[in-house]
Design an enzyme around this catalytic site. Structure first.
Site, short mmCIF file in Angstrom:
data_model
loop_
_atom_site.label_atom_id
_atom_site.label_comp_id
_atom_site.label_asym_id
_atom_site.label_seq_id
_atom_site.Cartn_x
_atom_site.Cartn_y
_atom_site.Cartn_z
N ARG A 176 0.83 -1.21 0.00
CA ARG A 176 0.00 0.00 0.00
C ARG A 176 0.87 1.27 0.00
O ARG A 176 0.43 2.32 -0.41
CB ARG A 176 -0.90 0.03 1.24
CG ARG A 176 -2.07 -0.93 1.20
CD ARG A 176 -2.79 -0.98 2.55
NE ARG A 176 -3.32 0.30 2.99
CZ ARG A 176 -4.49 0.80 2.63
NH1 ARG A 176 -5.26 0.13 1.79
NH2 ARG A 176 -4.90 1.96 3.10
N ARG A 180 9.99 6.29 -2.44
CA ARG A 180 10.35 7.18 -3.56
C ARG A 180 11.79 7.66 -3.47
O ARG A 180 12.33 7.79 -2.37
CB ARG A 180 9.42 8.40 -3.56
CG ARG A 180 7.96 8.05 -3.66
CD ARG A 180 7.15 9.25 -4.13
NE ARG A 180 5.72 8.96 -4.06
CZ ARG A 180 4.92 9.39 -3.08
NH1 ARG A 180 5.40 10.15 -2.12
NH2 ARG A 180 3.64 9.07 -3.09
N ARG A 252 -9.52 -6.23 13.75
CA ARG A 252 -8.83 -5.32 14.66
C ARG A 252 -9.79 -4.18 14.94
O ARG A 252 -10.52 -3.72 14.04
CB ARG A 252 -7.56 -4.75 14.02
CG ARG A 252 -6.53 -5.78 13.66
CD ARG A 252 -5.94 -6.47 14.86
NE ARG A 252 -5.02 -5.62 15.62
CZ ARG A 252 -4.45 -6.01 16.75
NH1 ARG A 252 -4.71 -7.22 17.27
NH2 ARG A 252 -3.62 -5.22 17.40
N ARG A 282 -0.32 5.87 16.34
CA ARG A 282 -0.14 7.21 15.79
C ARG A 282 -0.97 8.22 16.58
O ARG A 282 -1.88 7.85 17.32
CB ARG A 282 -0.52 7.26 14.32
CG ARG A 282 -1.94 6.85 14.04
CD ARG A 282 -2.20 6.81 12.53
NE ARG A 282 -3.55 6.32 12.25
CZ ARG A 282 -4.06 6.18 11.04
NH1 ARG A 282 -3.35 6.50 9.98
NH2 ARG A 282 -5.28 5.72 10.86
N GLU A 303 -4.12 6.80 18.96
CA GLU A 303 -4.80 5.66 18.35
C GLU A 303 -4.15 4.34 18.78
O GLU A 303 -2.96 4.13 18.56
CB GLU A 303 -4.72 5.84 16.83
CG GLU A 303 -5.55 4.90 16.03
CD GLU A 303 -5.62 5.30 14.56
OE1 GLU A 303 -5.67 6.52 14.24
OE2 GLU A 303 -5.61 4.40 13.70
N TYR A 353 -10.45 -5.10 3.38
CA TYR A 353 -9.86 -3.81 3.77
C TYR A 353 -10.07 -2.85 2.59
O TYR A 353 -9.41 -2.97 1.57
CB TYR A 353 -8.38 -4.12 3.98
CG TYR A 353 -7.43 -3.11 4.54
CD1 TYR A 353 -7.87 -2.00 5.24
CD2 TYR A 353 -6.06 -3.28 4.39
CE1 TYR A 353 -6.95 -1.12 5.77
CE2 TYR A 353 -5.14 -2.41 4.91
CZ TYR A 353 -5.58 -1.33 5.59
OH TYR A 353 -4.66 -0.46 6.12
N ASP A 355 -10.60 1.04 0.85
CA ASP A 355 -10.53 2.50 0.93
C ASP A 355 -11.87 3.08 0.44
O ASP A 355 -12.63 2.41 -0.25
CB ASP A 355 -9.39 3.02 0.04
CG ASP A 355 -8.02 2.72 0.65
OD1 ASP A 355 -7.95 2.53 1.88
OD2 ASP A 355 -7.03 2.68 -0.11
N1 UDP Z 1 2.82 0.86 8.36
C1 UDP Z 1 3.91 0.83 9.21
N2 UDP Z 1 4.42 2.01 9.67
C2 UDP Z 1 3.90 3.20 9.33
C3 UDP Z 1 2.77 3.24 8.48
C4 UDP Z 1 2.27 2.05 8.01
O1 UDP Z 1 4.40 -0.23 9.56
O2 UDP Z 1 4.41 4.23 9.80
C5 UDP Z 1 2.29 -0.43 7.87
C6 UDP Z 1 1.17 -0.97 8.76
O3 UDP Z 1 1.28 -2.38 8.82
C7 UDP Z 1 -0.08 -0.57 8.01
C8 UDP Z 1 0.37 -0.69 6.56
O4 UDP Z 1 1.76 -0.29 6.58
O5 UDP Z 1 -1.16 -1.44 8.30
C9 UDP Z 1 -0.42 0.14 5.59
O6 UDP Z 1 -0.35 1.50 5.98
P1 UDP Z 1 -1.56 2.52 5.75
O7 UDP Z 1 -1.09 3.86 6.12
O8 UDP Z 1 -2.09 2.28 4.39
O9 UDP Z 1 -2.59 1.98 6.85
P2 UDP Z 1 -4.04 2.54 7.25
O10 UDP Z 1 -3.99 4.03 7.18
O11 UDP Z 1 -5.00 1.92 6.30
O12 UDP Z 1 -4.21 2.03 8.65
#
Ligand code: UDP
Length: 388
Positions: A176, A180, A252, A282, A303, A353, A355
């Protein structure tokens, strides 16, 4: 098969049902939408905080992004969107870095001044190229970003987010996120991205505002309701519909601990925490999701992710990490396919899952194909996507 009365029930007032319900209503069907909650918009629900007037994403942050022009046009017809770019930071091992991994992250983390070509070569020297076809999250990380970044930004965060070691998760979860070799720190690579000026709730309210749509809130679905309708679109959890006959599917859930502070808290909308010792994944600071507004105070959400118990809100389907989830899901899909009156849609109905943009795209398709089936007096399938 004949559809005469045009009475259709929609269970759940999130994007999935709202989009389909509207298309049915516009074709003259009598539509009822019920939701067990006291509001529409499902987990996209947002409202202004009474004390601070800040727009709060009550069930966690939602940022609209898509490559699908039709979906972008669809959503923009209802409300005003303002441009919004999600720029995420992460705190790890006592320092703050830019996400997704970009040239700034690489140079800052390794104390270098590499240009894009040098950075590519440098990361190549760190990754494990012996992994040809990464299957797990961990393999995907080792193959494309290397051990240092994996351990700093992903290992601990993912352990907290999913409750299992990343070696038991599929590579698709990490896919996901882009990596870059320039200074582009836009979290998403999609062409269109924005935030609704007056929040997401208003979008769903507007979609549902049609003379042929009746919305009943605080109304829990029960099977006896079905007899009054010709067809039902169900966006609740599929295992709940079948009364957990084959056991509960696992999710979850998230706990948000809200705090109000004076002024500014972290200076940005999203700060991830990569270290496993920090219990939350986060912190989101909601006024930064509306950067065009000014507020004296600030509202933050810490969170926390954990396994959902019976009465918790299901957020993320857990489709991996072994267990009997796949078998159970297959049994529910079989049950669903044995009947012809209910179509299962959305994140919870199809246990995926999703979006927001994908949800809307699928809902548009479900509506169009269902209406066509009705015109031709054909049965409407239990699913419009491959669920297993
Ligand atoms: N992820 C991580 N560290 C980060 C951000 C994301 O390990 O700082 C991993 C985590 O397993 C997450 C996945 O990357 O479930 C996808 O991230 P995304 O931001 O798409 O998750 P969402 O916002 O859908 O929870």
């Amino acid at each position: 098969m004949a559809y005469k009365e045009n009475k259709v029930l929609f269970v759940g007032a999130g994007f999935s049902c709202a989009v389909i319900a509207r298309k049915f209503a516009e074709q003259g069907h009598n539509v009822t939408v019920i939701d067990s909650r006291g509001h529409v918009a499902g987990n996209c629900y947002s409202e202004r905080d009474k004390d601070t007037n800040i727009m709060i994403h009550t069930y966690g942050p939602h940022i609209f992004h898509t490559n699908d022009k039709e979906v972008w046009n669809y959503i923009n017809q209802w409300v005003e969107f303002k441009p919004y770019i999600n720029r995420v930071k992460t705190t790890s091992q006592g320092a703050v870095y830019s996400l997704p991994i970009n040239l700034h992250t690489i140079n800052q983390y390794f104390g270098k001044t590499l240009n894009p070509i040098e950075a590519k070569a440098f990361i190549k020297s760190l990754v494990d190229t012996s992994i040809v076809d990464p299957k797990t999250f961990e393999e995907q990380a080792m193959r494309f970003i290397g051990k240092d970044f994996y351990e700093a930004f992903f290992k601990g965060y993912t352990q907290k987010q999913w409750g299992v070691h990343p070696s038991t998760l599929p590579a698709s979860i990490l896919k996901r996120l882009p990596a870059r070799f320039n200074y582009d720190d836009n979290y998403f690579s999609h062409k269109y991205q924005g935030m609704p000026v007056n929040g997401y709730t208003q979008i769903v309210e507007k979609i549902l505002a049609h003379e042929n749509i009746e919305v009943k809130l605080n109304t829990v679905f029960n099977k006896e309701m079905e007899s009054e309708f010709e067809h039902i679109y169900y966006s609740g959890p599929i295992d709940t519909y079948f009364n957990y006959k084959h056991g509960r599917l696992r999710y979850r859930t998230l706990d948000f601990k809200q705090e109000v502070h004076e002024g500014d808290y972290q200076g940005t909308a999203v700060m991830n925490y990569g270290d496993v010792e920090i219990p939350y994944t986060r912190i989101t600071e909601h006024k930064y999701f509306s950067p065009w507004e000014y507020h004296e105070k600030t509202v933050i959400y810490k969170e926390y992710s954990r396994l959902a118990k019976e009465n918790d809100i299901p957020y993320y389907p857990i489709r991996f990490a072994g267990g009997d989830g796949a078998e159970q899901l297959a049994k529910y899909v079989e049950l669903a396919n044995q009947q012809s009156k209910v179509t299962f849609i959305g994140r919870l109905g199809t246990y995926r899952y999703l979006d927001m943009d994908v949800t809307i795209r699928e809902a548009i398709t479900v509506a169009e194909e269902s209406l066509q089936a009705m015109l031709n007096n054909k049965p409407i399938p239990a699913f419009f996507v491959n669920v297993i």
